[in-house]
Scaffold this active site. Sequence first.
Site, PDB file in Angstrom:
ATOM      1  N   SER A 119      33.990  45.107  34.848  1.00  0.00           N
ATOM      2  CA  SER A 119      33.147  43.948  34.571  1.00  0.00           C
ATOM      3  C   SER A 119      31.900  43.963  35.431  1.00  0.00           C
ATOM      4  O   SER A 119      30.872  43.403  35.054  1.00  0.00           O
ATOM      5  CB  SER A 119      33.883  42.649  34.927  1.00  0.00           C
ATOM      6  N   GLU A 152      30.779  45.146  25.139  1.00  0.00           N
ATOM      7  CA  GLU A 152      29.505  45.608  25.695  1.00  0.00           C
ATOM      8  C   GLU A 152      29.662  47.104  25.967  1.00  0.00           C
ATOM      9  O   GLU A 152      30.538  47.508  26.739  1.00  0.00           O
ATOM     10  CB  GLU A 152      29.180  44.848  26.987  1.00  0.00           C
ATOM     11  N   ASN A 190      28.245  38.397  31.593  1.00  0.00           N
ATOM     12  CA  ASN A 190      28.559  37.897  32.933  1.00  0.00           C
ATOM     13  C   ASN A 190      27.292  37.599  33.728  1.00  0.00           C
ATOM     14  O   ASN A 190      27.271  36.673  34.542  1.00  0.00           O
ATOM     15  CB  ASN A 190      29.435  38.890  33.699  1.00  0.00           C
TER      16      ASN A 190
HETATM   17  N1  LIG Z   1      40.814  39.805  33.472  1.00  0.00           N
HETATM   18  C1  LIG Z   1      39.698  39.643  32.789  1.00  0.00           C
HETATM   19  O1  LIG Z   1      39.392  38.552  32.300  1.00  0.00           O
HETATM   20  C2  LIG Z   1      38.782  40.820  32.577  1.00  0.00           C
HETATM   21  C3  LIG Z   1      37.813  40.753  31.557  1.00  0.00           C
HETATM   22  C4  LIG Z   1      37.000  41.864  31.318  1.00  0.00           C
HETATM   23  C5  LIG Z   1      37.128  42.979  32.119  1.00  0.00           C
HETATM   24  N2  LIG Z   1      38.062  43.006  33.129  1.00  0.00           N
HETATM   25  C6  LIG Z   1      38.168  44.245  33.923  1.00  0.00           C
HETATM   26  O2  LIG Z   1      39.311  44.953  33.504  1.00  0.00           O
HETATM   27  C7  LIG Z   1      39.869  45.678  34.612  1.00  0.00           C
HETATM   28  C8  LIG Z   1      41.327  45.300  34.773  1.00  0.00           C
HETATM   29  O3  LIG Z   1      41.439  43.915  34.983  1.00  0.00           O
HETATM   30  P1  LIG Z   1      42.790  43.121  34.721  1.00  0.00           P
HETATM   31  O4  LIG Z   1      42.467  41.690  34.846  1.00  0.00           O
HETATM   32  O5  LIG Z   1      43.448  43.624  33.485  1.00  0.00           O
HETATM   33  O6  LIG Z   1      43.645  43.584  36.006  1.00  0.00           O
HETATM   34  P2  LIG Z   1      45.206  43.521  36.213  1.00  0.00           P
HETATM   35  O7  LIG Z   1      45.416  43.495  37.678  1.00  0.00           O
HETATM   36  O8  LIG Z   1      45.829  42.464  35.374  1.00  0.00           O
HETATM   37  O9  LIG Z   1      45.729  44.922  35.646  1.00  0.00           O
HETATM   38  C9  LIG Z   1      45.470  46.170  36.266  1.00  0.00           C
HETATM   39  C10 LIG Z   1      46.655  47.093  35.988  1.00  0.00           C
HETATM   40  O10 LIG Z   1      46.314  48.385  36.454  1.00  0.00           O
HETATM   41  C11 LIG Z   1      47.489  48.960  37.001  1.00  0.00           C
HETATM   42  N3  LIG Z   1      47.112  50.029  37.922  1.00  0.00           N
HETATM   43  C12 LIG Z   1      46.643  49.932  39.190  1.00  0.00           C
HETATM   44  N4  LIG Z   1      46.387  51.156  39.674  1.00  0.00           N
HETATM   45  C13 LIG Z   1      46.722  52.057  38.724  1.00  0.00           C
HETATM   46  C14 LIG Z   1      46.702  53.466  38.643  1.00  0.00           C
HETATM   47  N5  LIG Z   1      46.288  54.205  39.669  1.00  0.00           N
HETATM   48  N6  LIG Z   1      47.123  54.037  37.497  1.00  0.00           N
HETATM   49  C15 LIG Z   1      47.544  53.301  36.454  1.00  0.00           C
HETATM   50  N7  LIG Z   1      47.596  51.948  36.482  1.00  0.00           N
HETATM   51  C16 LIG Z   1      47.186  51.338  37.596  1.00  0.00           C
HETATM   52  C17 LIG Z   1      48.188  47.809  37.693  1.00  0.00           C
HETATM   53  O11 LIG Z   1      49.560  48.075  37.887  1.00  0.00           O
HETATM   54  C18 LIG Z   1      47.923  46.671  36.693  1.00  0.00           C
HETATM   55  O12 LIG Z   1      48.967  46.579  35.753  1.00  0.00           O
HETATM   56  C19 LIG Z   1      38.994  45.346  35.801  1.00  0.00           C
HETATM   57  O13 LIG Z   1      38.026  46.347  35.939  1.00  0.00           O
HETATM   58  C20 LIG Z   1      38.360  44.036  35.411  1.00  0.00           C
HETATM   59  O14 LIG Z   1      37.113  43.841  36.041  1.00  0.00           O
HETATM   60  C21 LIG Z   1      38.894  41.962  33.363  1.00  0.00           C
END
Ligand SMILES: NC(=O)c1ccc[n+]([C@@H]2O[C@H](COP(=O)([O-])OP(=O)(O)OC[C@H]3O[C@@H](n4cnc5c(N)ncnc54)[C@H](O)[C@@H]3O)[C@@H](O)[C@H]2O)c1
Length: 519
Positions: A119, A152, A190
């Site tokens: 993000s 995006e 954002n």
């Molecule tokens: N949550 C939101 O609203 C949102 C929206 C758009 C983008 N994002 C982006 O998406 C990404 C993930 O966010 P999220 O909210 O889903 O996070 P999250 O913490 O819910 O999920 C991340 C997952 O990645 C796994 N993980 C960590 N290290 C790992 C590795 N080395 N190999 C494989 N899996 C691994 C974790 O176990 C976890 O299940 C971030 O970059 C965030 O900025 C989030």
Amino acid sequence: MEIREVAVVGLGTMGAGIAEVFARAGIGVVAIEADPQALLAGLGTLDASLARAVNRGRLDARQQADIRARVRPAAAFADAAAADLAIEVVPERLEVKRQIFAELDRVCSPDAILATNTSSLSVTTIAAASRYPGRVVGMHFFNPAPVMGLVEVVATVLSDDRVPAAAADLARRLGKTPIQVADRAGFIANALLLPYLNHAAGLLETGYATAVDIDRAATVGIGLPMGPLALLDLIGLDTSLSILEVLHAEFNLPRYSPAPLLRRLVSAGRTGRKAGRGIYRYPAAVPDGVEETAGADLAPDTVTVIGAGDDQEAELASALAAAGLNVTRNAAHPTELVLIVAESGKPVLPAALAAGRATEAVGLHLPGGLGNGALVELIATSLTSEQAMRAATALAGRLGMTIVRAPDRPGFLVGALLYPHLADAVRMVQDGYASPADIDTAMTLGCGYPRGLFELIDEAGAADVLAGLRAMYIAYGYPALAPPPLLAEHAAAGIDFAVAPPGKPATAGAGARRTGSAR
Ligand SMILES: NC(=O)c1ccc[n+]([C@@H]2O[C@H](COP(=O)([O-])OP(=O)(O)OC[C@H]3O[C@@H](n4cnc5c(N)ncnc54)[C@H](O)[C@@H]3O)[C@@H](O)[C@H]2O)c1
């Protein structure tokens, strides 16, 4: 480039949704997780989402089974070898993402596209660490991924041209609308949303308005699905704070500098809904709208209405008369309350002083006109008495209007929230970063706005928005409030930003000429 199989790395909040979106589009998914518990939870999320779709009649059992069969948990990174595209959806930490890209570089074919769902991190920095930086692209999905229609697509200076184009094609195949942008902090959605939320937190912190009034001004006054403070709680104050820090580091402008209140709440562990407490308490303690019904008996019987002598003044006077009040438009007649029909960008106090009844005078601003449930901004000047404010509140309640209280400052409350948000959008076009059409698409499909920011500008008229901003800039002097020259040009020329019809890209300055004069 044909994409038949993808690898989704990280099956958390976003990854589970993204895996579902790919599988629903008939694409095989290899799901890679570091944590076996998280993998189970992610697959559980996917199963629950598919079961909901079946219950609602949107999928049949066969389709459900087919979609589910397309998602295959991986035993190791090596299982991503056959993927045509791999997307990382791991936590927002650069070192973790770089590690994932190093692994993907090792196992994926050099032709495979590597995407990041980051993000706020720099896609360029992530790409530069890859062995083949040309194939790295941002694919920023929105939460919840199966529902939100926007992706995006972020190209870097290192991207091969075919890669963002292929990612955009893929997004379309997933049923999403892609917008292609260059790598800049916050991309479109954002970068526009967060400073607006931050500004709302600032208005609360400085006592400009109450939390409930700020949120109500946004929902009822602007028509947004959620107020900015409730949205901050939903996104998480910690997540919002870290995105603002990234935006501030990139642009170094005060509008991105996190409101101290956000830092304090985060340090106190009040990170929002997930913590049970952020700006609000969860579940909500006080039902919205309770205070309006209280004190209805304080409504006056006699009222003076003063305005510019326009339709709105006449309409208000007749609505009050229809509600059984004794209404006069002569300030010399003794009445219990003086209502001054306020105009955007003009202070109420001079009219209150001119009427010679400043303590009994309350400004009344109707951003969307009169009507049951419509928003009324009640404006207290420095001389307005508490009693007059209570009487005006009771009266507006009797007319069935939704009330917010605002100080006698430019923009009152709706404008104070909206004008800087609109200025940010215009500045983004002026910077050459995005077109009005892409910005409107980003805000409607990515943030759930019912109308785009340029649609709002065109509706109000660039001249009105300019006047509102100018008044705020004169009052506060903050550079963020300086009206962007592009807005002034549109106001002077009397042209809309009119988002162009499909197939014809809208460009700054190429808007449709307004029929009639600029308002
Ligand atoms: N949550 C939101 O609203 C949102 C929206 C758009 C983008 N994002 C982006 O998406 C990404 C993930 O966010 P999220 O909210 O889903 O996070 P999250 O913490 O819910 O999920 C991340 C997952 O990645 C796994 N993980 C960590 N290290 C790992 C590795 N080395 N190999 C494989 N899996 C691994 C974790 O176990 C976890 O299940 C971030 O970059 C965030 O900025 C989030």
